[in-house]
Design an enzyme around this catalytic site. Structure first.
Site, PDB file in Angstrom:
ATOM      1  N   GLU A 124      -3.928 -17.740  21.242  1.00 44.65           N
ATOM      2  CA  GLU A 124      -4.730 -18.566  20.329  1.00 44.65           C
ATOM      3  C   GLU A 124      -3.797 -19.169  19.299  1.00 44.65           C
ATOM      4  O   GLU A 124      -2.597 -18.947  19.346  1.00 44.65           O
ATOM      5  CB  GLU A 124      -5.791 -17.711  19.642  1.00 44.65           C
ATOM      6  N   LYS A 162     -11.994  -8.730  14.279  1.00 49.84           N
ATOM      7  CA  LYS A 162     -11.566  -9.555  13.140  1.00 49.84           C
ATOM      8  C   LYS A 162     -11.303  -8.598  11.984  1.00 49.84           C
ATOM      9  O   LYS A 162     -12.156  -8.390  11.115  1.00 49.84           O
ATOM     10  CB  LYS A 162     -12.644 -10.592  12.827  1.00 49.84           C
ATOM     11  N   ARG A 206     -20.520 -10.037  15.765  1.00 49.00           N
ATOM     12  CA  ARG A 206     -19.070  -9.815  15.895  1.00 49.00           C
ATOM     13  C   ARG A 206     -18.558  -8.872  14.803  1.00 49.00           C
ATOM     14  O   ARG A 206     -17.682  -8.049  15.041  1.00 49.00           O
ATOM     15  CB  ARG A 206     -18.317 -11.158  15.860  1.00 49.00           C
TER      16      ARG A 206
HETATM   17  N1  PXG Z   1      -8.757 -16.846  16.048  1.00 46.28           N
HETATM   18  C1  PXG Z   1      -8.536 -16.237  14.868  1.00 46.28           C
HETATM   19  C2  PXG Z   1      -7.400 -15.305  14.725  1.00 46.28           C
HETATM   20  C3  PXG Z   1      -9.403 -16.488  13.797  1.00 46.28           C
HETATM   21  O1  PXG Z   1      -9.186 -15.893  12.624  1.00 46.28           O
HETATM   22  C4  PXG Z   1     -10.647 -18.000  15.218  1.00 46.28           C
HETATM   23  C5  PXG Z   1      -9.779 -17.694  16.251  1.00 46.28           C
HETATM   24  C6  PXG Z   1     -11.787 -18.914  15.492  1.00 46.28           C
HETATM   25  O2  PXG Z   1     -12.997 -18.186  15.555  1.00 46.28           O
HETATM   26  P1  PXG Z   1     -14.395 -18.792  15.061  1.00 46.28           P
HETATM   27  O3  PXG Z   1     -15.356 -17.729  15.318  1.00 46.28           O
HETATM   28  O4  PXG Z   1     -14.229 -19.098  13.592  1.00 46.28           O
HETATM   29  O5  PXG Z   1     -14.645 -20.013  15.850  1.00 46.28           O
HETATM   30  C7  PXG Z   1     -10.478 -17.380  13.976  1.00 46.28           C
HETATM   31  C8  PXG Z   1     -11.400 -17.660  12.851  1.00 46.28           C
HETATM   32  C9  PXG Z   1      -9.548 -19.633   7.331  1.00 46.28           C
HETATM   33  C10 PXG Z   1     -10.545 -19.209   8.339  1.00 46.28           C
HETATM   34  O6  PXG Z   1      -9.938 -19.719   6.155  1.00 46.28           O
HETATM   35  C11 PXG Z   1     -10.143 -18.717   9.562  1.00 46.28           C
HETATM   36  C12 PXG Z   1     -11.110 -18.327  10.491  1.00 46.28           C
HETATM   37  C13 PXG Z   1     -12.416 -18.426  10.196  1.00 46.28           C
HETATM   38  C14 PXG Z   1     -12.806 -18.920   8.978  1.00 46.28           C
HETATM   39  C15 PXG Z   1     -11.861 -19.316   8.037  1.00 46.28           C
HETATM   40  O7  PXG Z   1      -8.397 -19.883   7.698  1.00 46.28           O
HETATM   41  N2  PXG Z   1     -10.657 -17.853  11.664  1.00 46.28           N
END
Ligand code: PXG
Length: 288
Positions: free
Chosen positions: A184, A151, A52
Site C-alpha cells: 500500500e 489500524k 474495523r
Molecule cells: N492504508 C493505511 C496504512 C491507512 O492508514 C488507508 C490505507 C486507507 O484506508 P481507508 O479506510 O481510509 O480508505 C489508511 C487510512 C491521515 C489519514 O490523516 C490517514 C488514513 C485515514 C485517515 C486520515 O493521513 N489512513
C-alpha cells in the site's frame, strides 16, 4: 473555535481533554484508531469504520469498554456538537494507564476519545495534475509483526516511509511487503489500470483493507470495469497505464510519476477520473 472532545463518556472542552503520560497508547503506541470523513453532516461509512476498529482491537487483545452502538452514537454526537458539516473524525482507543513496563494487562481502563475537526486536504490542483510518488525502502509490517490489517496506534513503520517520501519532495510513497509485492502507500491503498482492467493488491499483501478501497472496487464494477485483486510488483506499477491511490483523506487521486517513471501520458487517466467522480457522487449521497 475550541473543539468539544468526546472523552470517556462525555464531551469536554479541548483544553480539558487530557491523557496521562502513563497511558500505554502514548508510551508504546498500544491502541487502535480510525479516521473517518464527514460529508454534509453525514458520517461516511461509519458502520464499516466501527467494525474495523473493533476488529483492530480484538486483534491486539484490547477490549473496547463500550458497545458498537454507543460508540456509533458518541461519534455522531461529537460531529453534531462541533457543528461539523464537512470534516473528519478521529476515533481512538488506547490501552489506558499502566506502569512503565509493556505489560498491557496492568492497564485496567482503556481510554476512548473522539475528535471531530476540519480536515487537511491535498490542494485541488494536485487532483488535476496528479501526484508524483516514490517507492519506499521501508518494508511494510510483516504479517507476523504488528498486524498490517489492524489500524494500530503504532504507525512508526509507515512514518519512516513517509519521511522517505518527504525527503524526496513528494507527498506519498509505495510500501512493499517482505516478499517484494506492493502492500500500500503510507496512508492509502494502491490501484493500477492496465489494458482497461483494474488491479489492486489483495489484503494479504500487507495493506490495510481500506474502506475507500472497497467502495471504489464496488463503484468500478458497477461501471462495468473488471477489477481483480492480484499481487503487484514494482514493475507492474512502472508499466501501468494508470496508477491511483484511495483513502479517507485523499479519496481517489491519480499518480503520474513513480521513481521517475512517467505513468501513461503524465496526467491522471480516464478511469482514475471516472472513479474519482463516482466516488464524489457516492460520498455526497448522489448515488446509492
Ligand atoms: N492504508 C493505511 C496504512 C491507512 O492508514 C488507508 C490505507 C486507507 O484506508 P481507508 O479506510 O481510509 O480508505 C489508511 C487510512 C491521515 C489519514 O490523516 C490517514 C488514513 C485515514 C485517515 C486520515 O493521513 N489512513
Amino acid at each position: 473555535m475550541a473543539l468539544k472532545i468526546w472523552l470517556d463518556g462525555r464531551l469536554v472542552n479541548e483544553a480539558d481533554a487530557k491523557i496521562s503520560v502513563f497511558d500505554h497508547g502514548l508510551l508504546y503506541g498500544d491502541g487502535v484508531f480510525e479516521g473517518i470523513r464527514v460529508y454534509n453532516k453525514r458520517v461516511f461509512e461509519l458502520e464499516a469504520h466501527i467494525d474495523r476498529l473493533y476488529q483492530s482491537a480484538k486483534g491486539i487483545r484490547l477490549e473496547i469498554p463500550m458497545s458498537t452502538s454507543s460508540l456509533t452514537s458518541a461519534a455522531e454526537e461529537t460531529v453534531k456538537s462541533n457543528g461539523i458539516i464537512d470534516g473528519y473524525i478521529r476515533l481512538v482507543v488506547t490501552r489506558g494507564i499502566g506502569t512503565l513496563g509493556i505489560n498491557p494487562f496492568v492497564c485496567e481502563n482503556p481510554k476512548v476519545f473522539i475528535i471531530a475537526d476540519s480536515i487537511q486536504l491535498y490542494p485541488e490542483e494536485l487532483y488535476e495534475t496528479g501526484m508524483k510518488i516514490i517507492s519506499a525502502t521501508t518494508v511494510r509490517n510483516h504479517p507476523l509483526s504488528i498486524p498490517p490489517q489492524a489500524k494500530s496506534l503504532n504507525y512508526l513503520n509507515n512514518i519512516l516511509a513517509k519521511i522517505e517520501a518527504l525527503d524526496s519532495n513528494v507527498p506519498e510513497a509505495v510500501m512493499y511487503n517482505h516478499e517484494g509485492y506492493v502492500a500500500e502507500a503510507t496512508g492509502d491503498n494502491v490501484f493500477i489500470v492496465r489494458k482497461g482492467m483494474v488491479f489492486t493488491p489483495p489484503p494479504e499483501s500487507g495493506g490495510l483493507e481500506g474502506i475507500t478501497r472497497n467502495i471504489v472496487i464496488g463503484l468500478a464494477r458497477k461501471e462495468g470495469l473488471e477489477v481483480s485483486e492480484k499481487n503487484l510488483t514494482r514493475f507492474d506499477l512502472y508499466v501501468s497505464d494508470e496508477l491511483f491511490l484511495t483513502g479517507t483523506a485523499a479519496e481517489v487521486i491519480g499518480v503520474v510519476e513513480i521513481d521517475g517513471r512517467v505513468i501513461g501520458d503524465g496526467k491522471p487517466g480516464p478511469i482514475t477520473k471516472l472513479l474519482r467522480k463516482k466516488f464524489f457522487e457516492y460520498a455526497h449521497g448522489k448515488e446509492k
